[in-house]
Design a protein around this motif. Structure first.
Motif, PDB file in Angstrom:
ATOM      1  N   TYR A   7      29.410  11.525  49.702  1.00 58.13           N
ATOM      2  CA  TYR A   7      29.496  10.104  49.377  1.00 58.13           C
ATOM      3  C   TYR A   7      30.890   9.564  49.051  1.00 58.13           C
ATOM      4  O   TYR A   7      31.085   8.357  49.088  1.00 58.13           O
ATOM      5  CB  TYR A   7      28.592   9.784  48.179  1.00 58.13           C
ATOM      6  N   ALA A   8      31.825  10.391  48.672  1.00 61.17           N
ATOM      7  CA  ALA A   8      33.135   9.891  48.241  1.00 61.17           C
ATOM      8  C   ALA A   8      34.101   9.851  49.416  1.00 61.17           C
ATOM      9  O   ALA A   8      35.033  10.650  49.516  1.00 61.17           O
ATOM     10  CB  ALA A   8      33.681  10.732  47.099  1.00 61.17           C
ATOM     11  N   LYS A   9      33.851   8.921  50.309  1.00 63.74           N
ATOM     12  CA  LYS A   9      34.684   8.771  51.504  1.00 63.74           C
ATOM     13  C   LYS A   9      36.099   8.386  51.082  1.00 63.74           C
ATOM     14  O   LYS A   9      36.292   7.528  50.245  1.00 63.74           O
ATOM     15  CB  LYS A   9      34.111   7.710  52.441  1.00 63.74           C
ATOM     16  N   GLY A  44      40.684  17.918  45.664  1.00 62.82           N
ATOM     17  CA  GLY A  44      40.982  18.034  44.238  1.00 62.82           C
ATOM     18  C   GLY A  44      40.477  16.858  43.416  1.00 62.82           C
ATOM     19  O   GLY A  44      40.389  16.950  42.191  1.00 62.82           O
ATOM     20  N   ASP A  45      40.124  15.744  44.076  1.00 60.43           N
ATOM     21  CA  ASP A  45      39.611  14.583  43.338  1.00 60.43           C
ATOM     22  C   ASP A  45      38.274  14.871  42.669  1.00 60.43           C
ATOM     23  O   ASP A  45      37.879  14.183  41.732  1.00 60.43           O
ATOM     24  CB  ASP A  45      39.450  13.371  44.268  1.00 60.43           C
ATOM     25  N   GLY A  51      33.254   9.377  41.774  1.00 62.33           N
ATOM     26  CA  GLY A  51      33.122   9.043  43.189  1.00 62.33           C
ATOM     27  C   GLY A  51      33.499   7.613  43.530  1.00 62.33           C
ATOM     28  O   GLY A  51      33.962   7.327  44.635  1.00 62.33           O
ATOM     29  N   THR A  52      33.324   6.706  42.589  1.00 67.07           N
ATOM     30  CA  THR A  52      33.647   5.296  42.836  1.00 67.07           C
ATOM     31  C   THR A  52      35.149   5.053  42.778  1.00 67.07           C
ATOM     32  O   THR A  52      35.666   4.214  43.498  1.00 67.07           O
ATOM     33  CB  THR A  52      32.920   4.403  41.808  1.00 67.07           C
ATOM     34  N   ALA A  53      35.847   5.795  41.960  1.00 65.97           N
ATOM     35  CA  ALA A  53      37.303   5.633  41.842  1.00 65.97           C
ATOM     36  C   ALA A  53      37.954   7.009  41.797  1.00 65.97           C
ATOM     37  O   ALA A  53      38.396   7.474  40.752  1.00 65.97           O
ATOM     38  CB  ALA A  53      37.645   4.825  40.602  1.00 65.97           C
TER      39      ALA A  53
END
Length: 191
Positions: A96-98, A103-104, A134-136
């Motif tokens: 989901y974290a396009k 490392g994020d 995931g949003t930021a």
């Protein structure tokens, strides 16, 4: 017709001289829960980090957090035995974290009595950490955790830990609360 009156604060404003030195205002909420819940939808809503980013116009505003000089950080706090799974967080990021960089999906610091214990993850902790990160992506994120069921004592200890830690993030995501008389939880005044 209501069986008892409901008193709550509406919008409030602070004079500029007070607002400059005010960090937070507490005790203006606590409405009773509605007695009738709305029916559940036939199909669940699809809310992904991209949907939240678009809805709230987050966009590229978080890219500044990737600068080496950035001091931006945030934390998720969990109580009552809620743990997160680094593996589940990584899986969430892949799906989901396009646009996230390698490392994020790594929690930068673990704080608390049971921090980083290998326990089954809780749904609350999973949602909190996955959607915040995931949003930021790219903002250093900490996981603060207190495992006991003694919610009131641990909220007090958590706030004391923040005050005692000069490097504590200024943003903490807390998805816990209680509506109504805290005496039901056997909370003591001041703790």
């Amino acid at each position: 017709e209501l069986s008892h009156p409901i008193i709550h604060a509406a919008a409030y404003h602070l004079p500029p001289s007070v607002a400059r030195s005010t960090i937070a205002v507490f005790g203006l909420h606590g409405l009773p829960l509605p007695s009738v819940r709305p029916p559940l939808a036939d199909t669940p809503a699809t809310v992904t980090p991209q949907v939240l980013s678009k809805t709230y116009s987050i966009g590229n505003r978080v890219n500044i957090s990737r600068l080496p000089t950035s001091k931006n950080s945030r934390a998720v706090v969990e109580f009552q035995g809620e743990y997160m799974s680094s593996h589940d967080l990584s899986t969430f990021f892949k799906r989901y974290a396009k646009g996230a960089e390698k490392g994020d999906e790594v929690v930068s610091r673990w704080v608390g009595e049971g921090a980083r214990r290998e326990k089954p993850p809780g749904a609350e902790a999973a949602l909190d950490i996955q959607y915040l990160m995931g949003t930021a992506p790219g903002i250093r994120t900490e996981f603060w955790e207190w495992p006991s069921i003694d919610f009131c004592a641990y909220v007090y200890e958590w706030s004391e830990a923040i005050l005692a830690d000069e490097s504590a993030p200024l943003v903490h995501s807390v998805s816990y609360g209680w509506q109504g008389d805290l005496g039901v939880l056997q909370c003591e005044a001041g703790k």
